[in-house]
Design an enzyme around this catalytic site. Sequence first.
Site, short mmCIF file in Angstrom:
data_model
loop_
_atom_site.label_atom_id
_atom_site.label_comp_id
_atom_site.label_asym_id
_atom_site.label_seq_id
_atom_site.Cartn_x
_atom_site.Cartn_y
_atom_site.Cartn_z
N LYS A 81 0.87 -1.20 -0.03
CA LYS A 81 -0.04 -0.18 0.00
C LYS A 81 1.13 1.17 -0.04
O LYS A 81 2.00 1.25 0.44
CB LYS A 81 -0.91 0.06 1.28
CG LYS A 81 -1.92 0.64 1.05
CD LYS A 81 -3.38 -0.05 0.80
CE LYS A 81 -4.56 0.78 0.51
NZ LYS A 81 -5.67 0.09 0.29
N GLY A 85 -23.45 3.29 5.42
CA GLY A 85 -22.84 3.71 4.25
C GLY A 85 -23.52 3.29 2.94
O GLY A 85 -23.32 2.04 2.63
N GLY A 107 -22.48 4.04 -0.53
CA GLY A 107 -21.67 4.79 -1.43
C GLY A 107 -21.29 3.65 -2.53
O GLY A 107 -22.17 2.91 -2.84
N HIS A 108 -20.08 3.63 -3.15
CA HIS A 108 -20.05 2.49 -4.23
C HIS A 108 -20.35 1.31 -3.78
O HIS A 108 -20.92 0.65 -4.55
CB HIS A 108 -18.39 2.68 -4.70
CG HIS A 108 -18.06 4.00 -5.41
ND1 HIS A 108 -17.51 5.04 -4.53
CD2 HIS A 108 -18.29 4.36 -6.58
CE1 HIS A 108 -17.59 6.00 -5.47
NE2 HIS A 108 -17.94 5.74 -6.55
N VAL A 109 -19.96 0.72 -2.79
CA VAL A 109 -20.21 -0.82 -2.43
C VAL A 109 -21.35 -0.83 -1.71
O VAL A 109 -22.47 -1.60 -2.19
CB VAL A 109 -19.04 -1.19 -1.56
CG1 VAL A 109 -19.28 -2.77 -1.29
CG2 VAL A 109 -17.70 -1.04 -2.18
#
Length: 366
Positions: free
Chosen positions: A92, A192, A194-196
Amino acid sequence: MIELKDIETAQETSVFSQISEFQHEQVVFCHDHETGLKAIIGIHNTVLGPALGGTRMWTYASEAEALRDVLRLSRGMTYKSAISGLNLGGGKAVIIGDSKRDKTEAMMRKFGRFVNNLNGKYITAEDMGMTTQDMAYIGMETKHVAGLPESQGGSGDPSPVTAYGTYMGMKAAAKRAWGSDSLAGKRISVQGTGHVGGYLIDYLVKEGAQPFITDMDQERLKRIAANTKATVVGLDEIYDLDVDIYSPCAMGATINDNTLQRLKCQVIAGCANNQLKDETVHGPALVDMGIIYAPDFLINAGGIINVYSEVKKLNREWAMQQTEQIYNTTLNIFAMAEAEGIHTQAAATRIAQKRIDDMAKVKQTY
Ligand code: NAD
């Protein structure tokens, strides 16, 4: 006068003691005066293959915090890829700075050159604070970049695949809790959207579950609620709901001393990274409370599986099939955790580590 406790504190936070604690192979500090680039690349383990993991740009409060983040995140990538059967190591990168204010083409390309210098030992991808355009700039200086948009020959948005894996993990946890993996009629809180989270809610609604959703982004929340008939709840209220399943799909560390006393669910299964604030405390605490926890790095691995399909020139169909395996792996981990008397996150880590150790032995000979 320097006291012993000061020396101990300094030792605890020294760079090498931290690297040693996390057992990293290599940590690269990248600096460029002209562009203002300050980045750290953490290569945790490359026994299984090149270290793959995204680059995050964030306004860290201190350099020590940035180092801690990159060490923690890169180690997480090692286990995520290992447990998913991928031939990838864990890595990372973090760039210190304000992604909206400090980022320039030159900075991104300079970072790309640092990645290139590692000759493929580290492959980067998009993470928080980075955009598709940034990845394109990095890609001008190195070929060791993945997760590009489909229009640039990449595997595209990983979120639908991550959502599918999370859904599979959730179904496995339901099977463990109630003897059937059907989510029909189950009350599920999703933190959440969001995208997922958005794709996950679609799966849940399609199966006849009853989602309760929350998000800081009120517009997105209203739109999703209107499209799915999910019930909107408050940001803090989500911890007190009388639900069957709690699905953290926003930030990490939401399972902590404070929330544990409030949660009434029987299952926790979500896509957020690092959900347990302190694995050694909150993992066993969930077992004591009879809550079944689907390990986060296992059930949110769809995204890395999708990126791997790009690196290995496979397609999304392969990625979805591979992601479906998360169901069986999750069930196996529940069984192993019970047999060995350990919590599920520890069981998942043990299986991932065993694969790394076994493959290290395989690679001992030519
Ligand atoms: P995202 O940024 O698209 O969505 C996160 C959502 O959470 C946003 O809508 C945001 O407003 C909301 N949010 C933030 N703080 C909140 C809070 N306190 N309470 C309620 N909602 C809050 O991110 P994403 O790509 O959907 O990822 C969600 C999580 O899953 C992250 O932890 C991410 O690291 C992890 N994850 C994502 C992927 C992927 O493929 N995108 C893969 C693995 C893990």
